[in-house]
Design a protein around this motif. Sequence first.
Motif, PDB file in Angstrom:
ATOM      1  N   THR A   1       0.812  -1.217   0.000  1.00  0.00           N
ATOM      2  CA  THR A   1       0.000   0.000   0.000  1.00  0.00           C
ATOM      3  C   THR A   1       0.840   1.260   0.000  1.00  0.00           C
ATOM      4  N   GLY A   2       2.077   1.181   0.509  1.00  0.00           N
ATOM      5  CA  GLY A   2       2.934   2.354   0.523  1.00  0.00           C
ATOM      6  C   GLY A   2       3.330   2.822  -0.857  1.00  0.00           C
ATOM      7  N   PHE A   3       3.523   1.888  -1.777  1.00  0.00           N
ATOM      8  CA  PHE A   3       3.917   2.245  -3.129  1.00  0.00           C
ATOM      9  C   PHE A   3       2.731   2.340  -4.073  1.00  0.00           C
ATOM     10  N   GLU A   4       1.598   1.771  -3.695  1.00  0.00           N
ATOM     11  CA  GLU A   4       0.468   1.700  -4.608  1.00  0.00           C
ATOM     12  C   GLU A   4      -0.621   2.722  -4.320  1.00  0.00           C
ATOM     13  N   THR A   5      -0.469   3.524  -3.279  1.00  0.00           N
ATOM     14  CA  THR A   5      -1.376   4.647  -3.055  1.00  0.00           C
ATOM     15  C   THR A   5      -0.556   5.898  -2.794  1.00  0.00           C
ATOM     16  N   ASP A   6      -1.191   7.029  -3.003  1.00  0.00           N
ATOM     17  CA  ASP A   6      -0.508   8.306  -2.844  1.00  0.00           C
ATOM     18  C   ASP A   6      -0.947   8.934  -1.529  1.00  0.00           C
ATOM     19  N   GLY A   7      -0.018   9.531  -0.811  1.00  0.00           N
ATOM     20  CA  GLY A   7      -0.341  10.171   0.451  1.00  0.00           C
ATOM     21  C   GLY A   7      -0.499  11.667   0.325  1.00  0.00           C
ATOM     22  N   ALA A   8      -0.842  12.315   1.407  1.00  0.00           N
ATOM     23  CA  ALA A   8      -1.113  13.747   1.385  1.00  0.00           C
ATOM     24  C   ALA A   8       0.112  14.583   1.700  1.00  0.00           C
ATOM     25  N   SER A   9       1.282  13.989   1.648  1.00  0.00           N
ATOM     26  CA  SER A   9       2.503  14.716   1.958  1.00  0.00           C
ATOM     27  C   SER A   9       2.728  15.875   0.994  1.00  0.00           C
TER      28      SER A   9
END
Length: 274
Positions: A195-203
């Motif tokens: 999930t860390g590489f396959e979704t984008d965060g709000a950073s």
Amino acid sequence: MLRLSWASRAAAVLCALCTSVGATASMVSLGSLLPFTGGDAGEGLDLTGNMVYAVNLGGTSQSVQGVTFAAATSTATPPAGVTVNGTGVGSFNYFDTNDPAPVLGNNAANYGATADDNALESMMTSVWFGRVWTLDLAVTTGQQYQLQLLFQEGLWGFQGGAGNGVPGSANRVFNVSVETASPNTLSLAIGSLNTGFETDGASPTQPNPDFGLVFTYVFTAPDNSFRVSLNDLPGGDANTVLNALTLEQVPEPTSLAIVGLGGLLVAFVQRRRN
């Protein structure tokens, strides 16, 4: 603020998945794993059917598109019919657990400004976690259902940043399996979900639109308890995470036919009256 259309956002998401995930992309054996970009209708989630369960794992009760997601945290037990088993299963919120003051919110999802977007953002910043655990849903034998599992990694260090001392190479890799014959007979649905590489965060370092992933699986219940299993893989951070879920009862074809005939009858009567 410029709000991209669903088509534009979906294209950006799919492009990101194709170009940046690379060898880290998960392998889907059952069902589908697709991006969603918000809580509004047409942004990737199906919230229109007869919901048997809608649960916000790790967070408070929220309403998205008129569907109430029940709270399920370490202090609020799951709704009746939902059972969790596993060692060390717990819940936390990315907003205040991994993103301390004075920069609260860097780890929160940001889909947009509508009420449904905001409610979904709240849901996707909280999770249940554990190394190996199962989720059992009480169902009716022989009934058809549609399951949705919602994922988004809210700790942006896992998406290539360097926040909170977490290196960008950190992985949260796990398998998701579903029942196919009995609670003790599971089949791999998603392999090596990262999930860390396959979704984008709000950073602030992540320029792409925020998105999550929804796993959708349609099944006919083989018994009265449907099981989902999450299992950490070697090389991961010893945690599997799940943000939210829905289980929808799928109408039987005969029921749909009756509804259709009912509509034709009403139209016929109205035409006769006119």
